[in-house]
Write an enzyme that holds these catalytic residues in place. Structure first.
Site, PDB file in Angstrom:
ATOM      1  N   GLY A 107      10.081   7.510   2.161  1.00  0.00           N
ATOM      2  CA  GLY A 107       9.295   7.415   3.396  1.00  0.00           C
ATOM      3  C   GLY A 107       8.215   8.471   3.472  1.00  0.00           C
ATOM      4  N   CYS A 108       8.548   9.690   3.072  1.00  0.00           N
ATOM      5  CA  CYS A 108       7.587  10.799   3.131  1.00  0.00           C
ATOM      6  C   CYS A 108       6.455  10.595   2.131  1.00  0.00           C
ATOM      7  CB  CYS A 108       8.303  12.128   2.900  1.00  0.00           C
ATOM      8  SG  CYS A 108       9.535  12.463   4.186  1.00  0.00           S
ATOM      9  N   THR A 109       6.783  10.010   0.982  1.00  0.00           N
ATOM     10  CA  THR A 109       5.748   9.730  -0.025  1.00  0.00           C
ATOM     11  C   THR A 109       4.791   8.660   0.495  1.00  0.00           C
ATOM     12  OG1 THR A 109       7.213  10.371  -1.826  1.00  0.00           O
ATOM     13  CG2 THR A 109       5.350   8.938  -2.395  1.00  0.00           C
TER      14      THR A 109
END
Length: 162
Positions: free
Chosen positions: A48-50
Site C-alpha cells: 500500500g505504501c509503495t
C-alpha cells in the site's frame, strides 16, 4: 500510550524538523509562505505504501504546477527510506520520524488492530498545509486508490485561492 492530538482544518500545522531521503532535511520553517502536502504512511516498501508513494511521484509535475511540495513521513530510519526511494525512483523527500514526535504531534500514531492483534502504528493520513501554515485539508484513514487525485484536486483549489 500518549494522548492522541486531534488536529482540525484551520489549526496551525505542528512544527517538524526531520532527516529525509537523499541527504535532505525538511522543516516546517522551510515552507513558510508555501503550501505543501505532508502525508504519513505506515512502512516503506510495503504494497500500500509503495502504491501511494509511486502515485504521488507520478503526479509530482502536477503538484509542482500547483506550487506544492510533497513530503512523505514514516518512522522508518533514513537508510531504509533511501533504499525505498532508490528502488522506486522516488524524487520527493521521504522524511524519517524515528523518534515519533511528529507522528504524535499530527495525531497519526494510533492503536491499530490486525488479525485480532493490537499494536501502535501510523494511520495513513494526509495533510494539505496552506501558505499561511494552517491545515487546509485532512484525509484520515486514507484508502490509496484515487487518493493522490483527490489531494491534487484540493491542492489546485488551494493554489487557485492563494
Amino acid at each position: 500510550m500518549t494522548e492522541k492530538h486531534t488536529l482540525k482544518v484551520g489549526d496551525v500545522a505542528p512544527a517538524f524538523d526531520m532527516e529525509a531521503s537523499g541527504g535532505r532535511k525538511v522543516t516546517l520553517a522551510d515552507f513558510k509562505g508555501k503550501p505543501f502536502v505532508l502525508y504519513f504512511y505506515p512502512k516503506a516498501d510495503t504494497p500500500g505504501c509503495t502504491k501511494e508513494a509511486c502515485g504521488f511521484n507520478e503526479a509530482l509535475k502536477d503538484f509542482d504546477k500547483a506550487g506544492l511540495t510533497v513530503i512523505g513521513v514514516s518512522r522508518d530510519p533514513v537508510k531504509k527510506l533511501d533504499a525505498f526511494a532508490t528502488k522506486y525512483d522516488l524524487t520527493f523527500p521521504l522524511a524519517s520520524d524515528e523518534a515519533g514526535s511528529v507522528t504524535e504531534a499530527y495525531g497519526v500514531w494510533v492503536e491499530k488492530t490486525n488479525y485480532g492483534r493490537q499494536y501502535m502504528g501510523i494511520e495513513r493520513t494526509t495533510f494539505l498545509i496552506g501558505a499561511d501554515g494552517k491545515i487546509a485539508h485532512i484525509w484520515p484513514k486514507v484508502k490509496v486508490p484515487g487518493h493522490v487525485e483527490a489531494v491534487l484536486e484540493a491542492a489546485r483549489t488551494l493554489a487557485g485561492s492563494a
